[in-house]
Scaffold this motif. Structure first.
Motif, PDB file in Angstrom:
ATOM      1  N   GLY A 198      99.592  32.092 -52.366  1.00  0.00           N
ATOM      2  CA  GLY A 198      99.686  32.563 -50.990  1.00  0.00           C
ATOM      3  C   GLY A 198     100.811  33.562 -50.806  1.00  0.00           C
ATOM      4  O   GLY A 198     101.331  34.125 -51.770  1.00  0.00           O
ATOM      5  N   VAL A 199     101.209  33.761 -49.536  1.00  0.00           N
ATOM      6  CA  VAL A 199     102.242  34.737 -49.179  1.00  0.00           C
ATOM      7  C   VAL A 199     103.247  34.074 -48.248  1.00  0.00           C
ATOM      8  O   VAL A 199     102.864  33.357 -47.310  1.00  0.00           O
ATOM      9  N   ILE A 200     104.551  34.311 -48.497  1.00  0.00           N
ATOM     10  CA  ILE A 200     105.607  33.748 -47.654  1.00  0.00           C
ATOM     11  C   ILE A 200     105.428  34.213 -46.214  1.00  0.00           C
ATOM     12  O   ILE A 200     105.231  35.396 -45.945  1.00  0.00           O
ATOM     13  N   ASP A 201     105.541  33.262 -45.282  1.00  0.00           N
ATOM     14  CA  ASP A 201     105.395  33.565 -43.855  1.00  0.00           C
ATOM     15  C   ASP A 201     106.754  33.575 -43.166  1.00  0.00           C
ATOM     16  O   ASP A 201     107.249  34.611 -42.758  1.00  0.00           O
ATOM     17  N   ASN A 202     107.376  32.404 -43.047  1.00  0.00           N
ATOM     18  CA  ASN A 202     108.684  32.280 -42.402  1.00  0.00           C
ATOM     19  C   ASN A 202     109.668  31.601 -43.339  1.00  0.00           C
ATOM     20  O   ASN A 202     109.277  30.841 -44.236  1.00  0.00           O
ATOM     21  N   THR A 203     110.972  31.845 -43.090  1.00  0.00           N
ATOM     22  CA  THR A 203     112.007  31.240 -43.923  1.00  0.00           C
ATOM     23  C   THR A 203     113.130  30.673 -43.064  1.00  0.00           C
ATOM     24  O   THR A 203     113.398  31.163 -41.968  1.00  0.00           O
ATOM     25  N   SER A 204     113.766  29.630 -43.575  1.00  0.00           N
ATOM     26  CA  SER A 204     115.013  29.099 -43.040  1.00  0.00           C
ATOM     27  C   SER A 204     116.008  29.147 -44.200  1.00  0.00           C
ATOM     28  O   SER A 204     115.656  29.575 -45.299  1.00  0.00           O
ATOM     29  N   PRO A 205     117.264  28.727 -43.996  1.00  0.00           N
ATOM     30  CA  PRO A 205     118.216  28.803 -45.118  1.00  0.00           C
ATOM     31  C   PRO A 205     117.740  28.129 -46.401  1.00  0.00           C
ATOM     32  O   PRO A 205     117.963  28.658 -47.494  1.00  0.00           O
ATOM     33  N   ARG A 206     117.077  26.978 -46.299  1.00  0.00           N
ATOM     34  CA  ARG A 206     116.717  26.226 -47.511  1.00  0.00           C
ATOM     35  C   ARG A 206     115.213  26.029 -47.705  1.00  0.00           C
ATOM     36  O   ARG A 206     114.813  25.473 -48.725  1.00  0.00           O
ATOM     37  N   TYR A 207     114.407  26.467 -46.747  1.00  0.00           N
ATOM     38  CA  TYR A 207     112.969  26.220 -46.854  1.00  0.00           C
ATOM     39  C   TYR A 207     112.188  27.459 -46.448  1.00  0.00           C
ATOM     40  O   TYR A 207     112.717  28.379 -45.805  1.00  0.00           O
ATOM     41  N   SER A 208     110.923  27.472 -46.805  1.00  0.00           N
ATOM     42  CA  SER A 208     110.039  28.567 -46.402  1.00  0.00           C
ATOM     43  C   SER A 208     108.615  28.050 -46.269  1.00  0.00           C
ATOM     44  O   SER A 208     108.235  27.068 -46.919  1.00  0.00           O
ATOM     45  N   THR A 209     107.842  28.711 -45.416  1.00  0.00           N
ATOM     46  CA  THR A 209     106.428  28.379 -45.263  1.00  0.00           C
ATOM     47  C   THR A 209     105.584  29.493 -45.875  1.00  0.00           C
ATOM     48  O   THR A 209     105.984  30.660 -45.911  1.00  0.00           O
ATOM     49  N   VAL A 210     104.422  29.096 -46.356  1.00  0.00           N
ATOM     50  CA  VAL A 210     103.540  30.014 -47.067  1.00  0.00           C
ATOM     51  C   VAL A 210     102.162  30.011 -46.421  1.00  0.00           C
ATOM     52  O   VAL A 210     101.597  28.936 -46.166  1.00  0.00           O
ATOM     53  N   VAL A 211     101.635  31.191 -46.144  1.00  0.00           N
ATOM     54  CA  VAL A 211     100.235  31.297 -45.720  1.00  0.00           C
ATOM     55  C   VAL A 211      99.382  31.087 -46.958  1.00  0.00           C
ATOM     56  O   VAL A 211      99.353  31.932 -47.862  1.00  0.00           O
ATOM     57  N   SER A 212      98.714  29.958 -47.021  1.00  0.00           N
ATOM     58  CA  SER A 212      97.877  29.642 -48.175  1.00  0.00           C
ATOM     59  C   SER A 212      96.700  30.600 -48.245  1.00  0.00           C
ATOM     60  O   SER A 212      96.260  31.162 -47.232  1.00  0.00           O
ATOM     61  N   ILE A 213      96.162  30.795 -49.455  1.00  0.00           N
ATOM     62  CA  ILE A 213      94.926  31.578 -49.551  1.00  0.00           C
ATOM     63  C   ILE A 213      93.775  30.829 -48.877  1.00  0.00           C
ATOM     64  O   ILE A 213      92.739  31.427 -48.589  1.00  0.00           O
ATOM     65  N   LEU A 214      93.977  29.527 -48.616  1.00  0.00           N
ATOM     66  CA  LEU A 214      93.009  28.763 -47.824  1.00  0.00           C
ATOM     67  C   LEU A 214      93.412  28.828 -46.352  1.00  0.00           C
ATOM     68  O   LEU A 214      93.669  27.816 -45.692  1.00  0.00           O
TER      69      LEU A 214
END
Length: 274
Positions: A145-161
Motif C-alpha cells: 500500500g501507500v502511507i497515508d498519515n503519520t504521527s511521531p511513532r506510527y503511520s497508517t497505510v492505504v491498503s491496496i484493498l
C-alpha cells in the motif's frame, strides 16, 4: 527431626538393601567396560533429549530477534536491488550508498483491516523514523500500500484493498501500463484497468509496479492475471489480478523513502506554476 529418625528406623531394612544394591551396581559398572559404556550412552541420550528441548524453547523465544535481524538484512538487500540495473553494478552499489535511489525503513504491521471497502493498516514507524505520507509500502512478496498519515511513532497505510487506492502498474512481459484498483469484493484479487487492447495478455502473466512515480520503484511484484475482460464502454482490458500477498496475514513490511522525492516534487510545482 524425631519423625525422620522414626522413618529411618522403620525402613532400615529397605534403606540398607537399596544402599547395598546401589553399591553393587556401581562396582559392576566400574569393573566392566561394556556396562560402563552402556550407562554413559543412556545418560547421553537422556541429557541430549533434555538439551534439545531446552534449545528448542530458547530458539522459539529468540524468533522475534531473529526475524527482526532478517527483516533489516532484507531491507538492505532490497535497497541495493532497487538501484541495480544489472548484476555487475551491485558491487559498486554496496560501496556507493549515494547511488541508491531508495532508503528503506523496516516496520511491522500492528493493525490490519481487510473486510471493509476502505481498508487501512497501522505500522509501528512514524515521523521519528522519517516516514511521510505518499511513501510506498511493500514486503517480501510484493505490493502492500501507500502511507497515508503519520504521527511521531506510527503511520497508517492505504491498503491496496481500498476502493480509493489507485497505483500505476504494468504487464511485466510487454510493459503495457494500467491503473491498479480494487473493486471491493475479494481480498485475494485486485484489478488492472485501462490496459490497451493492443497489449498481449494471457492468464498467468505477471503484473508489477510501473515505476512512473517516486512512490514505488519499477518491477515490484503484485500478482498474476487470473481473468481477462473487455470494457465495452472504453474498449480497454480489465484484468483480474491474483495477489502474491496474503493481505489478511502481514508481518514485517518495508517503507520506501525515495531520495529524489523532494527534488521531483519541487520540479513539478515549478512546472504547474508556469
Amino acid at each position: 527431626m524425631q519423625q525422620i529418625f522414626n522413618f529411618i528406623f522403620k525402613n532400615s531394612n529397605r534403606i540398607l538393601f537399596l544402599l547395598l544394591l546401589s553399591i553393587s551396581f556401581f562396582l559392576t559398572i566400574q569393573a566392566h567396560s561394556y556396562h560402563k559404556s552402556k550407562i554413559i550412552s543412556s545418560a547421553n541420550i537422556l541429557s541430549g533429549g533434555v538439551y534439545e528441548k531446552i534449545n528448542n524453547v530458547s530458539e522459539y523465544l529468540n524468533l522475534k530477534t531473529q526475524n527482526d535481524a532478517l527483516a533489516i538484512e532484507n531491507a538492505r538487500l532490497k535497497s541495493i536491488l532497487f538501484a541495480a540495473t544489472d548484476s555487475i553494478s551491485i558491487t559498486k552499489l554496496e560501496k556507493t550508498k549515494e547511488t541508491q535511489p531508495y532508503d528503506i525503513v523496516v516496520s511491522k504491521v500492528i493493525h490490519n483491516s481487510y473486510n471493509v471497502h476502505e481498508n487501512y493498516l497501522t505500522l509501528n514507524s512514524g515521523k521519528l523514523q522519517g516516514v511521510k505520507s505518499d511513501m510506498g509500502v511493500i514486503n517480501n512478496l510484493g505490493l502492500v500500500g501507500v502511507i497515508d498519515n503519520t504521527s511521531p511513532r506510527y503511520s497508517t497505510v492505504v491498503s491496496i484493498l481500498n476502493v480509493k487506492s489507485q497505483i500505476n502498474a504494468k504487464i511485466k512481459k510487454s510493459n503495457h501500463f494500467g491503473s491498479l484498483i480494487w473493486n471491493g469484493k475479494s481480498t485475494g484479487f485486485v484489478q488492472l484497468i485501462d490496459v490497451p487492447r493492443l497489449a498481449s495478455v494471457r492468464k498467468g502473466d505477471t503484473i508489477v509496479t510501473g515505476g512512473q512515480s517516486v512512490i514505488f520503484p519499477e518491477n515490484i511484484n503484485i500478482g498474476t492475471i487470473e481473468k481477462i475482460y473487455i470494457d465495452n464502454k472504453t474498449n480497454y482490458y480489465t484484468l483480474d489480478i491474483k495477489l502474491f500477498n496474503d493481505m489478511t496475514n502481514l508481518g514485517h513490511v518495508y517503507i520506501l523513502k525515495s531520495r529524489y522525492r523532494d527534488e521531483l516534487n519541487n520540479l513539478e510545482k515549478v512546472k504547474k506554476n508556469e
